[in-house]
Design a protein around this motif. Structure first.
Motif, PDB file in Angstrom:
ATOM      1  N   VAL A  81      -5.522  44.683  34.468  1.00 15.52           N
ATOM      2  CA  VAL A  81      -5.739  45.687  33.417  1.00 15.52           C
ATOM      3  C   VAL A  81      -7.213  46.075  33.362  1.00 15.52           C
ATOM      4  O   VAL A  81      -7.560  47.264  33.350  1.00 15.52           O
ATOM      5  N   LEU A  82      -8.106  45.082  33.318  1.00 14.56           N
ATOM      6  CA  LEU A  82      -9.546  45.365  33.256  1.00 14.56           C
ATOM      7  C   LEU A  82     -10.026  46.084  34.506  1.00 14.56           C
ATOM      8  O   LEU A  82     -10.843  47.013  34.426  1.00 14.56           O
ATOM      9  N   ASP A  83      -9.523  45.693  35.672  1.00 16.34           N
ATOM     10  CA  ASP A  83      -9.920  46.362  36.916  1.00 16.34           C
ATOM     11  C   ASP A  83      -9.568  47.844  36.878  1.00 16.34           C
ATOM     12  O   ASP A  83     -10.360  48.695  37.295  1.00 16.34           O
ATOM     13  N   GLU A  84      -8.379  48.158  36.387  1.00 15.71           N
ATOM     14  CA  GLU A  84      -7.959  49.566  36.302  1.00 15.71           C
ATOM     15  C   GLU A  84      -8.751  50.311  35.242  1.00 15.71           C
ATOM     16  O   GLU A  84      -9.238  51.421  35.469  1.00 15.71           O
ATOM     17  N   ALA A  85      -8.909  49.708  34.074  1.00 16.29           N
ATOM     18  CA  ALA A  85      -9.598  50.378  32.973  1.00 16.29           C
ATOM     19  C   ALA A  85     -11.050  50.681  33.329  1.00 16.29           C
ATOM     20  O   ALA A  85     -11.579  51.760  33.019  1.00 16.29           O
ATOM     21  N   LEU A  86     -11.710  49.734  34.013  1.00 21.84           N
ATOM     22  CA  LEU A  86     -13.131  49.885  34.303  1.00 21.84           C
ATOM     23  C   LEU A  86     -13.429  50.879  35.423  1.00 21.84           C
ATOM     24  O   LEU A  86     -14.590  51.162  35.714  1.00 21.84           O
ATOM     25  N   LYS A  87     -12.389  51.428  36.026  1.00 22.70           N
ATOM     26  CA  LYS A  87     -12.597  52.520  36.989  1.00 22.70           C
ATOM     27  C   LYS A  87     -13.075  53.787  36.287  1.00 22.70           C
ATOM     28  O   LYS A  87     -13.505  54.738  36.942  1.00 22.70           O
TER      29      LYS A  87
ATOM     30  N   ASP B 111     -16.715  34.999  28.961  1.00 25.91           N
ATOM     31  CA  ASP B 111     -16.573  34.505  30.333  1.00 25.91           C
ATOM     32  C   ASP B 111     -15.914  35.561  31.222  1.00 25.91           C
ATOM     33  O   ASP B 111     -16.262  35.691  32.406  1.00 25.91           O
ATOM     34  N   ILE B 112     -14.968  36.301  30.660  1.00 25.96           N
ATOM     35  CA  ILE B 112     -14.356  37.409  31.408  1.00 25.96           C
ATOM     36  C   ILE B 112     -15.406  38.476  31.698  1.00 25.96           C
ATOM     37  O   ILE B 112     -15.490  39.005  32.815  1.00 25.96           O
ATOM     38  N   VAL B 113     -16.222  38.802  30.688  1.00 32.02           N
ATOM     39  CA  VAL B 113     -17.295  39.788  30.870  1.00 32.02           C
ATOM     40  C   VAL B 113     -18.224  39.363  32.006  1.00 32.02           C
ATOM     41  O   VAL B 113     -18.581  40.161  32.882  1.00 32.02           O
ATOM     42  N   LYS B 114     -18.622  38.098  32.015  1.00 31.23           N
ATOM     43  CA  LYS B 114     -19.526  37.596  33.066  1.00 31.23           C
ATOM     44  C   LYS B 114     -18.874  37.695  34.450  1.00 31.23           C
ATOM     45  O   LYS B 114     -19.530  38.059  35.439  1.00 31.23           O
ATOM     46  N   SER B 115     -17.606  37.378  34.529  1.00 35.39           N
ATOM     47  CA  SER B 115     -16.882  37.471  35.799  1.00 35.39           C
ATOM     48  C   SER B 115     -16.854  38.911  36.304  1.00 35.39           C
ATOM     49  O   SER B 115     -17.081  39.170  37.490  1.00 35.39           O
ATOM     50  N   LEU B 116     -16.590  39.851  35.400  1.00 40.18           N
ATOM     51  CA  LEU B 116     -16.552  41.274  35.770  1.00 40.18           C
ATOM     52  C   LEU B 116     -17.929  41.768  36.192  1.00 40.18           C
ATOM     53  O   LEU B 116     -18.052  42.589  37.112  1.00 40.18           O
TER      54      LEU B 116
ATOM     55  N   GLY C 273     -19.377  43.193  39.934  1.00 41.31           N
ATOM     56  CA  GLY C 273     -19.850  44.571  39.935  1.00 41.31           C
ATOM     57  C   GLY C 273     -18.876  45.542  39.295  1.00 41.31           C
ATOM     58  O   GLY C 273     -19.040  46.763  39.378  1.00 41.31           O
ATOM     59  N   LYS C 274     -17.859  45.007  38.610  1.00 39.87           N
ATOM     60  CA  LYS C 274     -16.868  45.875  37.961  1.00 39.87           C
ATOM     61  C   LYS C 274     -17.403  46.422  36.634  1.00 39.87           C
ATOM     62  O   LYS C 274     -17.083  47.546  36.244  1.00 39.87           O
TER      63      LYS C 274
END
Length: 463
Positions: free
Chosen positions: A91-97, A111-116, A120-121
């Motif tokens: 979901v985050l990968d698609e939204a952040l496009k 922690d999710i924010v740091k991973s993204l 570079g997402k």
């Protein structure tokens, strides 16, 4: 006499619709043959149609940009995704496009924010708006972002202690927002939201705790009501009260430049659903514009935090009707091969309705039924649809399976249901499939998660 299920739908609703049509008596969702999906992956089945996420983000962006242009509004619009609606990476990968920002609500969100960010997402200049009630771990994680140089990490102050908790943990300069404790609709069991600081106390809180502290910069006022963005007197009254606070605060706080109007765009829960998104956006922009001009203050940059609107209409679930039980002369129970309590928990917990349609047999006669889940719980049922306290489905035939789809289920259901964890009566979480389009526009499917196995559940239980 028209007795086919397709006749019932076409006579009751404006059908076919943008996302639904039928071919060869099977249902298509965004031009995807749902019956073909069942043949490939079986049922029960959860699915997510990823392109719908980007589509809704860009619809909202377009509505706001058109309204800003129409009213010559001098602020910007910023779309944020409320991660609690669905934390899944796909979901985050698609939204952040789509050049958006993030709203968090708990410690592990960071922690999710740091991973993204590491992938570079998520851009280094993206806004990370930290909502929710904050204590040790959440505060520490927010500070780690701030100290790591993410200057647009903005903790939204929820109570009087949070600012001191942040100041105790960092010597870096940082930005903050303040959340308004909005007054709830009269039908609520409480008068004022437990989240945020009261309308009358915000200006004094700023003057006492922030105005003379060079380490802290107030940038945002946050406004949200539980009933969402609706065209009624309650919403407009609360928005005007919020604008009154913004104007008073802006006059004593020159760094304040943003108004976060939260989330709350509804999603389609019926074939009869109607909501004029464009009008609502235009009227919100107009009201803010007029109020600020009358008060002679600069208009704020607008932020929204759309969660369900971002991801809700991308999700769905498909079940097979296993058997029909006739309990008396009037009630027929169609038993599905899964559980509503575990797979669509909002249908049980808050009586939420989803769009329910058969996947096949649209040319068959229809009958009135109740839908029952597999658990031995009397509440595991779904018994009302857009046809006013009734469900109509094609007639059950033991030798020819009927499949039923629930649509626009993409927000909250997996996390509330405890994805990958224990399920009521140990009914397994269904298989989950991701649907996308390739560069040629053709559909692609990918298995995200197999149906839970007994070994997974027994391991959690300590066996």
């Amino acid at each position: 006499m028209n007795t086919k299920y397709k006749d019932l739908i076409e006579q009751t609703f404006d059908f076919p619709q943008e996302e639904f049509h039928t071919e060869s008596n099977n249902l298509f969702f965004h031009d995807i043959d749902m019956m073909q999906l069942v043949k490939q992956y079986g049922a029960p089945l959860k699915f997510t149609y990823l392109p719908k996420i980007s589509e809704n983000i860009n619809k909202a962006k377009n509505w706001f940009h058109k309204a800003i242009e129409k009213y010559n509004y001098q602020g910007t619009y910023n779309y944020s995704y409320c991660t609690k609606s669905s934390h899944f990476k796909y979901v985050l990968d698609e939204a952040l496009k789509n050049d958006i920002h993030i709203e968090t609500s708990s410690a592990f969100d960071i922690d999710i924010v740091k991973s993204l960010k590491e992938e570079g997402k998520l851009k280094d200049d993206a806004y990370v708006l930290c909502n929710g009630f904050k204590r040790d771990q959440y505060i520490a994680n927010i500070v780690s972002l701030i100290d790591g140089g993410h200057t647009n990490c903005i903790p939204i102050i929820d109570n009087y202690e949070e600012l001191d908790l942040l100041l105790d943990e960092t010597r870096s300069k940082f930005k903050v927002g303040i959340r308004i404790a909005s007054e709830e609709e009269p039908k609520f069991e409480f008068y004022t939201s437990r989240l945020g600081i009261g309308y009358k106390n915000i200006v004094s809180f700023y003057e006492r705790e922030i105005a003379n502290n060079p380490q802290v910069e107030l940038k945002m006022l946050h406004f949200f009501i539980n009933t969402g963005i609706r065209d009624n007197a309650y919403y407009w009254n609360e928005l005007l009260k919020c604008l009154s606070v913004y104007i008073k605060l802006k006059k004593v706080c020159p760094t304040l430049d943003s108004l976060n109007i939260g989330g709350g765009f509804p999603i389609k829960n019926s074939l009869a659903f109607e909501y004029d998104y464009e009008y609502m956006v235009e009227e919100i922009i107009n009201q803010i514009n007029v109020a600020c001009k009358e008060a002679d203050v600069e208009v704020p940059n607008i932020f929204t935090e759309f969660g369900s609107f971002t991801v809700g209409e991308a999700g769905g679930a498909i079940y097979e009707v296993l058997y029909q039980k006739r309990q008396n002369d009037r009630e027929k129970w169609n038993m599905i091969n899964s559980s509503f309590i575990t797979t669509l928990p909002d249908s049980w917990a808050i009586n939420k309705r989803f769009i329910m349609l058969p996947i096949n047999k649209w040319n068959h006669r229809y009958e009135r039924v109740l839908l029952g889940g597999l658990t031995c719980d009397s509440d595991d049922y779904y018994n009302s649809e857009q046809h006013v306290n009734a469900i109509y489905l094609p007639v059950y035939e033991k030798e020819s399976p009927l499949y039923v789809g629930f649509f626009n289920t993409g927000a909250y259901q997996e996390t509330i249901g405890g994805f990958g964890g224990l399920q009521h009566c140990l009914i397994p979480t269904p298989k989950h499939v991701l649907i996308d389009r390739n560069e040629n526009g053709d559909f692609t499917t990918k298995l995200f998660k197999e149906q839970q196995k007994s070994e997974e559940l027994l391991s959690i239980l300590g066996y």
